[in-house]
Structure formats: C-alpha cells, structure tokens
Design an enzyme around this catalytic site. Structure first.
Site, PDB file in Angstrom:
ATOM      1  N   ARG A 126       0.814  -1.246   0.000  1.00 55.20           N
ATOM      2  CA  ARG A 126       0.000   0.000   0.000  1.00 55.20           C
ATOM      3  C   ARG A 126       0.829   1.270   0.000  1.00 55.20           C
ATOM      4  NH1 ARG A 126      -3.185  -3.048   3.623  1.00 55.20           N
ATOM      5  NH2 ARG A 126      -4.841  -4.062   2.449  1.00 55.20           N
ATOM      6  N   LYS A 148       3.641  11.435 -11.329  1.00 56.72           N
ATOM      7  CA  LYS A 148       2.751  10.624 -12.184  1.00 56.72           C
ATOM      8  C   LYS A 148       3.456   9.306 -12.442  1.00 56.72           C
ATOM      9  CE  LYS A 148      -0.038  13.890 -14.775  1.00 56.72           C
ATOM     10  NZ  LYS A 148      -0.377  14.385 -16.120  1.00 56.72           N
ATOM     11  N   GLU A 190      10.169  18.048 -24.777  1.00 60.74           N
ATOM     12  CA  GLU A 190       9.503  18.420 -23.505  1.00 60.74           C
ATOM     13  C   GLU A 190      10.076  19.745 -22.974  1.00 60.74           C
ATOM     14  OE1 GLU A 190       6.859  16.804 -22.495  1.00 60.74           O
ATOM     15  OE2 GLU A 190       7.064  14.639 -22.836  1.00 60.74           O
ATOM     16  N   LYS A 232       8.280  23.027 -13.928  1.00 62.14           N
ATOM     17  CA  LYS A 232       7.444  21.865 -13.594  1.00 62.14           C
ATOM     18  C   LYS A 232       7.127  21.849 -12.103  1.00 62.14           C
ATOM     19  CE  LYS A 232       5.987  17.351 -14.192  1.00 62.14           C
ATOM     20  NZ  LYS A 232       5.991  16.150 -14.977  1.00 62.14           N
ATOM     21  N   GLU A 242      -3.697  17.437 -11.072  1.00 61.88           N
ATOM     22  CA  GLU A 242      -4.206  17.861 -12.386  1.00 61.88           C
ATOM     23  C   GLU A 242      -5.702  18.178 -12.398  1.00 61.88           C
ATOM     24  OE1 GLU A 242      -2.250  15.970 -15.740  1.00 61.88           O
ATOM     25  OE2 GLU A 242      -4.096  16.175 -16.883  1.00 61.88           O
ATOM     26  N   ARG A 246      -2.073  21.971 -14.228  1.00 61.64           N
ATOM     27  CA  ARG A 246      -1.153  20.886 -14.596  1.00 61.64           C
ATOM     28  C   ARG A 246      -1.506  20.290 -15.961  1.00 61.64           C
ATOM     29  NH1 ARG A 246       1.647  16.091 -10.947  1.00 61.64           N
ATOM     30  NH2 ARG A 246       2.816  15.229 -12.702  1.00 61.64           N
ATOM     31  N   ASN A 250       0.310  18.934 -20.755  1.00 64.56           N
ATOM     32  CA  ASN A 250      -0.017  17.932 -21.776  1.00 64.56           C
ATOM     33  C   ASN A 250      -0.116  18.531 -23.173  1.00 64.56           C
ATOM     34  OD1 ASN A 250      -0.229  15.594 -20.111  1.00 64.56           O
ATOM     35  ND2 ASN A 250      -2.066  16.513 -19.248  1.00 64.56           N
ATOM     36  N   HIS A 253       0.215  16.283 -26.186  1.00 64.47           N
ATOM     37  CA  HIS A 253       0.180  14.887 -25.747  1.00 64.47           C
ATOM     38  C   HIS A 253      -1.045  14.130 -26.247  1.00 64.47           C
ATOM     39  CE1 HIS A 253       3.541  16.110 -23.345  1.00 64.47           C
ATOM     40  NE2 HIS A 253       3.629  14.964 -22.730  1.00 64.47           N
ATOM     41  N   HIS A 257      -0.041  10.926 -27.910  1.00 64.19           N
ATOM     42  CA  HIS A 257      -0.427   9.607 -27.392  1.00 64.19           C
ATOM     43  C   HIS A 257      -1.161   8.812 -28.472  1.00 64.19           C
ATOM     44  CE1 HIS A 257      -0.274  10.834 -22.848  1.00 64.19           C
ATOM     45  NE2 HIS A 257       0.922  10.637 -23.380  1.00 64.19           N
ATOM     46  N   HIS A 270       8.389   8.790 -27.355  1.00 62.40           N
ATOM     47  CA  HIS A 270       7.356   9.637 -26.753  1.00 62.40           C
ATOM     48  C   HIS A 270       7.572  11.117 -27.123  1.00 62.40           C
ATOM     49  CE1 HIS A 270       4.526  11.112 -23.777  1.00 62.40           C
ATOM     50  NE2 HIS A 270       5.474  11.892 -23.278  1.00 62.40           N
TER      51      HIS A 270
HETATM   52  P1  NAD Z   1      13.001   5.558 -22.006  1.00 62.69           P
HETATM   53  O1  NAD Z   1      12.868   5.427 -20.548  1.00 62.69           O
HETATM   54  O2  NAD Z   1      12.484   4.453 -22.867  1.00 62.69           O
HETATM   55  O3  NAD Z   1      14.530   5.819 -22.347  1.00 62.69           O
HETATM   56  C1  NAD Z   1      14.891   5.977 -23.696  1.00 62.69           C
HETATM   57  C2  NAD Z   1      16.004   5.017 -24.102  1.00 62.69           C
HETATM   58  O4  NAD Z   1      17.252   5.534 -23.680  1.00 62.69           O
HETATM   59  C3  NAD Z   1      15.918   3.621 -23.549  1.00 62.69           C
HETATM   60  O5  NAD Z   1      16.361   2.704 -24.520  1.00 62.69           O
HETATM   61  C4  NAD Z   1      16.870   3.663 -22.374  1.00 62.69           C
HETATM   62  O6  NAD Z   1      17.381   2.391 -22.032  1.00 62.69           O
HETATM   63  C5  NAD Z   1      17.956   4.540 -22.925  1.00 62.69           C
HETATM   64  N1  NAD Z   1      18.721   5.283 -21.937  1.00 62.69           N
HETATM   65  C6  NAD Z   1      18.250   5.929 -20.850  1.00 62.69           C
HETATM   66  N2  NAD Z   1      19.215   6.648 -20.296  1.00 62.69           N
HETATM   67  C7  NAD Z   1      20.337   6.421 -21.000  1.00 62.69           C
HETATM   68  C8  NAD Z   1      21.673   6.889 -20.884  1.00 62.69           C
HETATM   69  N3  NAD Z   1      22.035   7.767 -19.974  1.00 62.69           N
HETATM   70  N4  NAD Z   1      22.579   6.424 -21.783  1.00 62.69           N
HETATM   71  C9  NAD Z   1      22.203   5.561 -22.772  1.00 62.69           C
HETATM   72  N5  NAD Z   1      20.958   5.115 -22.943  1.00 62.69           N
HETATM   73  C10 NAD Z   1      20.043   5.546 -22.056  1.00 62.69           C
HETATM   74  O7  NAD Z   1      12.294   6.891 -22.525  1.00 62.69           O
HETATM   75  P2  NAD Z   1      12.156   8.373 -21.932  1.00 62.69           P
HETATM   76  O8  NAD Z   1      12.098   9.232 -23.112  1.00 62.69           O
HETATM   77  O9  NAD Z   1      13.119   8.648 -20.869  1.00 62.69           O
HETATM   78  O10 NAD Z   1      10.726   8.342 -21.242  1.00 62.69           O
HETATM   79  C11 NAD Z   1       9.550   8.140 -21.983  1.00 62.69           C
HETATM   80  C12 NAD Z   1       8.482   7.644 -21.044  1.00 62.69           C
HETATM   81  O11 NAD Z   1       8.251   8.627 -20.039  1.00 62.69           O
HETATM   82  C13 NAD Z   1       7.162   7.385 -21.722  1.00 62.69           C
HETATM   83  O12 NAD Z   1       6.647   6.158 -21.275  1.00 62.69           O
HETATM   84  C14 NAD Z   1       6.284   8.525 -21.239  1.00 62.69           C
HETATM   85  O13 NAD Z   1       4.922   8.170 -21.179  1.00 62.69           O
HETATM   86  C15 NAD Z   1       6.852   8.779 -19.879  1.00 62.69           C
HETATM   87  N6  NAD Z   1       6.593  10.127 -19.373  1.00 62.69           N
HETATM   88  C16 NAD Z   1       6.111  10.250 -18.124  1.00 62.69           C
HETATM   89  C17 NAD Z   1       5.901  11.498 -17.585  1.00 62.69           C
HETATM   90  C18 NAD Z   1       5.443  11.622 -16.152  1.00 62.69           C
HETATM   91  O14 NAD Z   1       5.096  12.729 -15.737  1.00 62.69           O
HETATM   92  N7  NAD Z   1       5.460  10.552 -15.378  1.00 62.69           N
HETATM   93  C19 NAD Z   1       6.191  12.651 -18.329  1.00 62.69           C
HETATM   94  C20 NAD Z   1       6.693  12.493 -19.611  1.00 62.69           C
HETATM   95  C21 NAD Z   1       6.895  11.225 -20.132  1.00 62.69           C
HETATM   96  N1  GLY Z   2       4.070  15.224 -18.046  1.00 61.87           N
HETATM   97  C1  GLY Z   2       2.829  15.700 -17.598  1.00 61.87           C
HETATM   98  C2  GLY Z   2       2.705  15.883 -16.119  1.00 61.87           C
HETATM   99  O1  GLY Z   2       3.578  15.561 -15.361  1.00 61.87           O
HETATM  100  O2  GLY Z   2       1.711  16.337 -15.673  1.00 61.87           O
END
Ligand code: NAD
Ligand code: GLY
Length: 368
Positions: A126, A148, A190, A232, A242, A246, A250, A253, A257, A270
C-alpha cells in the site's frame, strides 16, 4: 573555474509534508551517499534496465553504504515493456527479498523505468518510498518530477497508474553523455513544451541555444534542465493531481499519445510524438485565430532545430487520430479537451474546437 560542487543546484517541489528536493549536477551518481537521507530504512531495491545496468548500476551500488541491503531488478528495455507484467516482476523481486514497508525503490533510468518503479512503489504494501535517478533528458526535465506513475494498456498510453511522489530526484547531468542523439531530441521536445506553454523568454533562449544543447554543452544543458524543472515544480506545487493548470503540461500529448498508441509502443519515441503533437496544436491554435502564421513558423523552426519530426505517420488517418483521442484522460462528458496556445508562452485548455476545423487540420497535416 567552476568546480563540480559549484555546478550543482537544488530546487524544491513544495508539497507540504511531502515536499522533496531535485538535485541537479554532474557526478551525482558517484555520490550515492546523497541518497541516504531519502531512504525509509535499510532495504534498497534498484530498478533499471538491460541498457543502463552495464553503464551505471555498479557505479551506483559502489557508493551505497555497506550497512544497506541492496537488491536489483534489471528489466528489458523499451516502451513496449511498460506493462503491468514488468511491474509484477518488481513486486516479485521485493517479495522474494523479503522487503517490508520501510524499503525504498530507486529508479535508475529514463521515463519508462521511472514510471514503472513509481507505480510499483505506490502499490507495494500500500505504498513505500521511492527515489528517482533519471538518465534521459526527457526524464530529467519532466517524468521524474511530479509523481505521475503508471503503465500503458494496449488501448491507451499511461491508462493504468497513480499519483505517488518520490522522496527525491537526483539528476546526474553526466549521464547524458551516453544518451543516443535521437533520445536527446525527444527530451528537447519536452523542454520546448515549457517555453510554449508558460515562458516565452525561455522559448527565445532555446531558439538561441539549440545548437549548444544538441552539442551537449554541459552548462547550457544544466541551465535548460534547471529552468524546466523549476517550471514543472511550480506547476506541480500549484496543482498536484491535475485539476487545472497541470493539464497544460499535456500540450501536444493528446495527438502524441494517439500516434504512440496507433503505431505500437516504441516505434515513435514519446518526445517525437509529442513534438508532432505540439505542432498540430500550434496549427490548430492558428486556425482558431489565436496564433499568427509567424508564431506557428517559429514553433516549427524550433522543433526542426531540435531534429524532431514535423510530419505525422503516413498510415494514420484522421479517423485513427480521433478514435484514440476520444479515450484521452483529460476528456470530460465525451468532449474532446485539448491544450492549445493563445500566444507563444500562454497555453489554455479548450473543449470547443469545431470538429470540422480539427478534421481539416488532420486531413491536410503533412505525413511521412
Ligand atoms: P526511455 O525510458 O524508454 O529511455 C529511452 C532510451 O534511452 C531507452 O532505450 C533507455 O534504455 C535509454 N537510456 C536511458 N538513459 C540512458 C543513458 N544515460 N545512456 C544511454 N541510454 C540511455 O524513454 P524516456 O524518453 O526517458 O521516457 C519516456 C516515457 O516517459 C514514456 O513512457 C512517457 O509516457 C513517460 N513520461 C512520463 C511522464 C510523467 O510525468 N510521469 C512525463 C513524460 C513522459
Ligand atoms: N508530463 C505531464 C505531467 O507531469 O503532468
């Protein structure tokens, strides 16, 4: 000359008792003792993936104190692994290790690892503590901050999840040295987003500094990360779950998406999908009479300078877009709610876009 310590910065996400710091700077991964104040107890589960483990896992572990019980889960890489099945692997590892409610999960990776680790932490017994060590530009400026967490469903991005704040975010800017160029560009999408929605001066700064950012100039990158995280953190402090402002984060997005879901998770990054989505949002804002042609041209140019795609997938029809966009989490009472731009640096949530305007835009927007 600036020392490593001078180059470090700390910001705060102000959420009352759940406030937490964002530490930004070079060399933080090798300084893992900094994690200590944020650990709930002595049990630490590091979650990472097969790409990052050989690069950074041993370095991180080497800096952790000997009295800690440290275990790790190394998941496969990729957006297509952002599933409940992967989160179950984290829970399995926690149970196998006999970890209790005072354990701490440490997310070492990009947004995929961060989102899944946070969700695993939100649900394990939990709710347990977690810390973010983001290693992509995208995760450093966006996903690691704000709580998130979640996974994808075959029918929609991030459809299963929870708000669960980390105890701290440690951004080691040196990790960007190993990041592939395409991933850097995805992160820049972003960063550009913050300028477009809230900070026209920052947008102008990005226009002037894009070459230095793509060239991995350390000081310029740190400035961009700090300003993005500051924006942020302000927004999250104002509206954690949100209910209002917030949602502006998006921008692009809803379109993005739809691209990711339609194309299959992982084919488009992404940030790439969000970049095209922001251009669609800018063009729609112009059709509604808000942005000028010049402002749309500036949006296109800054995305191009970041080496982001400017056209939607060739096999995606307007109907494909609309079918997926109707599932978006922002929608209320079946009305499509989009983030649009009144001006550069000023975004709004709008649910009155005439469907013919949206349809014409989707029909005429370039495909690749
Ligand atoms: P990712 O986590 O897939 O990383 C991208 C690639 O880079 C992967 O292959 C990873 O292994 C590699 N990598 C990471 N760091 C590295 C480094 N230092 N050196 C070499 N390779 C490296 O993608 P991302 O772009 O970091 O994140 C995208 C995800 O984040 C999506 O799922 C998206 O929905 C999510 N997201 C979430 C929020 C939130 O608020 N929680 C906001 C924006 C995006
Ligand atoms: N990336 C959108 C949020 O964190 O709200």
């Amino acid at each position: 000359m600036t020392s490593t310590l001078d180059a470090r910065r700390t910001l705060t996400v102000a959420l009352g008792e759940r406030s937490y710091p964002i530490h930004i700077g070079p060399g933080l991964l090798d300084d893992a003792r900094r994690l200590r104040p944020y650990l709930a107890g002595r049990q630490v589960m590091i979650v990472t993936n097969e790409t990052l483990a050989p690069l950074y896992l041993e370095r991180l572990k080497a800096g952790l104190d000997d009295d800690l019980t440290v275990r790790e889960v190394v998941l496969p890489d990729g957006e297509s692994t952002k599933t409940l099945a992967s989160v179950e692997r984290i829970w399995d590892a926690l149970l196998e290790a006999g970890f209790n409610r005072r354990c701490t999960l440490v997310a070492l990776g990009g947004g995929v690892i961060g989102d899944m680790t946070g969700y695993a932490a939100a649900c394990y017994q939990r709710g347990v503590a977690f810390v973010q060590l983001p290693t992509t530009l995208l995760s450093q400026v966006d996903s690691s901050v704000g709580g998130k967490t979640g996974v994808n469903h075959p029918r929609g991005k991030n459809m299963i999840g929870a708000f669960w704040q980390p105890r701290a975010v440690l951004i080691d800017t040196d990790t960007l040295a190993t990041l592939p160029a395409r991933e850097l560009s995805a992160g820049l999408a972003e960063v550009i987003k913050y300028g477009l929605i809230r900070d026209a001066d920052f947008l102008a700064w990005l226009e002037a500094n894009m070459a230095a950012l793509r060239g991995l100039d350390a000081a310029t990158l740190t400035q961009a990360i700090e300003r993005s995280c500051r924006l942020k953190a302000e927004i999250v402090a104002e509206d954690e779950t949100e209910q209002g402002v917030r949602a502006l984060l998006n921008l692009g997005h809803t379109f993005g998406h739809a691209i990711e879901t339609h194309q299959g998770y992982g084919r488009w990054l992404h940030g790439e999908a969000v970049g095209v989505g922001m251009l669609l949002a800018a063009e729609l804002s112009q059709r509604l009479g808000w942005l000028s042609q010049d402002e749309v041209a500036r949006t296109r140019a800054v995305l191009a300078a970041a080496a982001l795609p400017l056209a939607a997938p060739g096999d995606m029809t307007p109907e494909d877009f609309l079918a997926i966009m109707r599932l978006d989490k922002k929608n209320l009472d079946e009305r499509l709610r989009l983030i649009l731009l009144r001006r550069l640096g000023d975004a709004c949530l709008y649910d009155e876009t005439p469907s013919e305007t949206l349809m014409t835009l989707l029909e005429t927007f370039p495909r690749r």
